[in-house]
Design an enzyme around this catalytic site. Structure first.
Site, PDB file in Angstrom:
ATOM      1  N   GLY A  22       0.821  -1.201   0.000  1.00 17.19           N
ATOM      2  CA  GLY A  22       0.000   0.000   0.000  1.00 17.19           C
ATOM      3  C   GLY A  22       0.851   1.244   0.000  1.00 17.19           C
ATOM      4  O   GLY A  22       2.081   1.178  -0.054  1.00 17.19           O
ATOM      5  N   GLY A  23       0.202   2.398   0.085  1.00 17.13           N
ATOM      6  CA  GLY A  23       0.912   3.659   0.001  1.00 17.13           C
ATOM      7  C   GLY A  23       1.858   3.905   1.162  1.00 17.13           C
ATOM      8  O   GLY A  23       2.800   4.670   1.046  1.00 17.13           O
ATOM      9  N   MET A  24       1.597   3.260   2.314  1.00 14.24           N
ATOM     10  CA  MET A  24       2.435   3.521   3.476  1.00 14.24           C
ATOM     11  C   MET A  24       3.043   2.238   4.029  1.00 14.24           C
ATOM     12  O   MET A  24       3.481   2.197   5.168  1.00 14.24           O
ATOM     13  CB  MET A  24       1.621   4.232   4.566  1.00 14.24           C
ATOM     14  CG  MET A  24       1.100   5.590   4.135  1.00 14.24           C
ATOM     15  SD  MET A  24       0.112   6.388   5.404  1.00 14.24           S
ATOM     16  CE  MET A  24       1.377   6.730   6.629  1.00 14.24           C
ATOM     17  N   GLY A  25       3.071   1.167   3.262  1.00 16.88           N
ATOM     18  CA  GLY A  25       3.708  -0.052   3.740  1.00 16.88           C
ATOM     19  C   GLY A  25       3.122  -1.298   3.112  1.00 16.88           C
ATOM     20  O   GLY A  25       2.197  -1.254   2.317  1.00 16.88           O
ATOM     21  N   VAL A  27       1.140  -4.906   2.980  1.00 19.47           N
ATOM     22  CA  VAL A  27      -0.093  -5.431   3.555  1.00 19.47           C
ATOM     23  C   VAL A  27       0.070  -6.936   3.728  1.00 19.47           C
ATOM     24  O   VAL A  27       0.477  -7.638   2.798  1.00 19.47           O
ATOM     25  CB  VAL A  27      -1.316  -5.130   2.659  1.00 19.47           C
ATOM     26  CG1 VAL A  27      -2.585  -5.664   3.300  1.00 19.47           C
ATOM     27  CG2 VAL A  27      -1.426  -3.626   2.415  1.00 19.47           C
ATOM     28  N   LYS A  42      -1.230  -3.651   8.111  1.00 19.98           N
ATOM     29  CA  LYS A  42      -0.299  -2.851   7.312  1.00 19.98           C
ATOM     30  C   LYS A  42       0.620  -2.089   8.261  1.00 19.98           C
ATOM     31  O   LYS A  42       0.280  -1.007   8.741  1.00 19.98           O
ATOM     32  CB  LYS A  42      -1.051  -1.888   6.388  1.00 19.98           C
ATOM     33  CG  LYS A  42      -0.107  -1.086   5.493  1.00 19.98           C
ATOM     34  CD  LYS A  42      -0.824  -0.420   4.331  1.00 19.98           C
ATOM     35  CE  LYS A  42      -1.730   0.690   4.766  1.00 19.98           C
ATOM     36  NZ  LYS A  42      -2.236   1.469   3.607  1.00 19.98           N
ATOM     37  N   ASP A 140      -7.583   8.803  -3.868  1.00 16.54           N
ATOM     38  CA  ASP A 140      -6.733   7.912  -4.655  1.00 16.54           C
ATOM     39  C   ASP A 140      -7.547   6.741  -5.184  1.00 16.54           C
ATOM     40  O   ASP A 140      -7.158   5.574  -5.045  1.00 16.54           O
ATOM     41  CB  ASP A 140      -5.557   7.413  -3.818  1.00 16.54           C
ATOM     42  CG  ASP A 140      -4.440   6.820  -4.681  1.00 16.54           C
ATOM     43  OD1 ASP A 140      -4.385   7.144  -5.889  1.00 16.54           O
ATOM     44  OD2 ASP A 140      -3.627   6.037  -4.160  1.00 16.54           O
TER      45      ASP A 140
END
Length: 475
Positions: A22-25, A27, A42, A140
């Site tokens: 994902g956008g921050m790490g 999953v 996540k 997004d």
């Protein structure tokens, strides 16, 4: 720090296998050993080379992501269960959805049949309509963020760069968020994302499924793609048929010409069922009958102060309405649909009055305020609506309702939210008519800022508190 596949997160979530990024790490599929259920987690992965301050900002963004996403409870959206912490790292714990992303399906099949795309779009649009009603903009929407289960259910996920309207910006230093190929043209040109941007992005996502390619291309040069998006020019869909017409409506360059997300869901459901999509609704407004708001006693408990300010020449008129808790103002009750107004056209004054009367009911009389909402704002349900207003105190109109179009009103609000403090916002409301009654169908936040403690508004709040204490003492 890399994640170990058999590691234990936050003392209860046993990691099993990586399922995506994902956008921050990353999953991961995991097992909640406390509740004995499969979940998706996540963990936040910090980029190398961050300063301590930047790392702290990243952690706070992850926590905010979880808090924002957890507000939304809808079958078409992946549910966030928890925001845990492991070794100083925030970890999002979410509903595990077995299946594949729409991006994977498009990559495998090239194009997706229009009926299938319409069914997917209808489910996602319904979830996003609920998000918008709760004040959340996804920002997004793209094929990679839509999960399709084996039985064909679609769920929108990764609100990782979403923001609650009025919250501080999620990115630092003005960094662009969102995938350029699916951004709305006005966002690519620097405008703040709002629900209309999600509508466009959903249209671009459905276009990609129909045509097998994004409307503006997906080259490696993000700046070049961004410039193409900003121009707003793309080839019409050739595989969509009736769905292509709906997609074109969602992707109109002018945000004001796009349907609301709730309207989009209705049109997509019609296409999925094999029917012609309903024509865009023409707003034919008729005013409410006169419903003057009479003065009410201020004594006997906490009051909600509504200050409606209108400037006429050099005159400044301030109307103060104080609501006694538990005593609804009968003069502001919505009229029966069996006796609709007979006036054929609405005036600017009718629009202003409808908005002023709506906010005069809030935040105390949410049951009455709910009856003044249109279908778009009702999409998330009355329970969610009342829950959102429960956190609001001391609502004041600092800038009078002002008609800015045939069906739109701009109003300035200031209020205290227990979780975020004092806020000062400008809202643009869209009104429609149902059974002869003016209803507020959309609410867009145009600007929002926090009011610092110790400022004039804080002093005013302190004075009001002291006045209340005097009243309670019989002074």
């Amino acid at each position: 720090m890399p994640v170990i596949a058999d590691g234990l997160i936050a003392g209860r979530y046993r990691l099993q296998s990586r399922v995506g990024v994902g956008g921050m790490g990353e999953v991961w599929q995991a097992f909640d050993e406390r509740l004995s259920r499969v979940v998706a987690v996540k963990p936040l992965v910090l980029a190398p080379g961050l300063s301590d301050e930047q790392a702290d900002q990243a952690r706070r963004r992850a926590i905010r992501e979880g808090r924002i996403a957890a507000r939304l409870q809808h079958p078409g959206a992946v549910t966030v269960y928890d925001v845990a912490e492991d070794d100083g790292r925030p970890v999002l714990v979410m509903e595990y959805v077995p299946g594949r992303s729409l991006a994977e399906i498009i990559a495998e099949r090239g194009t997706v049949p229009a009926a299938e795309v319409a069914a997917i779009g209808a489910q996602v649009a319904a979830a996003l309509a609920a998000a918008h009603a709760a004040g959340i903009v996804h920002r997004d929407v793209k094929p990679a963020n839509i999960l399709i289960t084996d039985d064909g259910a679609a769920k929108i996920t990764d609100f990782g760069i979403a923001r609650a309207l009025g919250d501080v910006t999620v990115t630092a230093n003005g960094i662009l968020v969102g995938t350029p190929a699916f951004l709305a043209p006005e966002v690519a040109r620097g405008r703040e994302p709002d629900p209309t941007g999600d509508v466009f992005s959903l249209g671009a996502t459905l276009y990609t499924a129909l045509e097998g390619r994004p409307p503006f291309g997906d080259g490696d040069n993000a700046i070049a793609v961004l410039q193409t998006v900003a121009a707003g020019q793309f080839a019409p869909s050739v595989n969509g048929g009736a769905l292509g017409e709906v997609v074109a409506q969602l992707m109109r360059v002018d945000p004001a010409e796009r349907p609301t997300m709730a309207d989009a869901a209705e049109r997509l459901r019609a296409v999925a069922a094999g029917h012609s999509p309903p024509a865009p609704t023409r707003v034919d407004l008729r005013p409410l009958p006169d419903a003057p708001v009479g003065p009410r006693s201020r004594r006997g408990g906490p009051a909600v102060l509504i200050a409606v300010i209108a400037v006429v020449g050099l005159a400044l008129l301030t109307l103060v309405v104080a609501n006694r808790p538990g005593e609804p103002d009968q003069a502001t009750t919505v009229p029966s649909a069996s006796s609709p107004p007979t006036t054929a056209a609405v005036t600017a004054e009718d629009l202003r009055r409808a908005v002023a009367e709506y906010y005069a009911l809030l935040p105390e009389h949410t049951d009455q305020a709910w009856t003044r909402l249109g279908p778009t704002l009702r999409a998330a349900g009355q329970e969610q609506y009342e829950k959102a207003w429960k956190d609001v105190k001391d609502l004041t109109i600092f800038s009078a309702p002002r008609a800015t179009g045939a069906d739109t009103v701009t109003v300035g609000l200031e209020y205290t939210q227990e979780s975020r403090g004092r806020l000062r916002e400008v809202h643009r409301l869209v009104l429609i008519v149902r059974d002869g009654v003016l209803l507020i169908d959309a609410d867009h936040v145009q600007s929002s800022e926090r009011v610092k403690e110790g400022g004039p508004k804080s002093e005013k709040k302190k004075e009001d508190k002291e006045d209340k204490e005097d009243d309670d003492d019989g002074g």
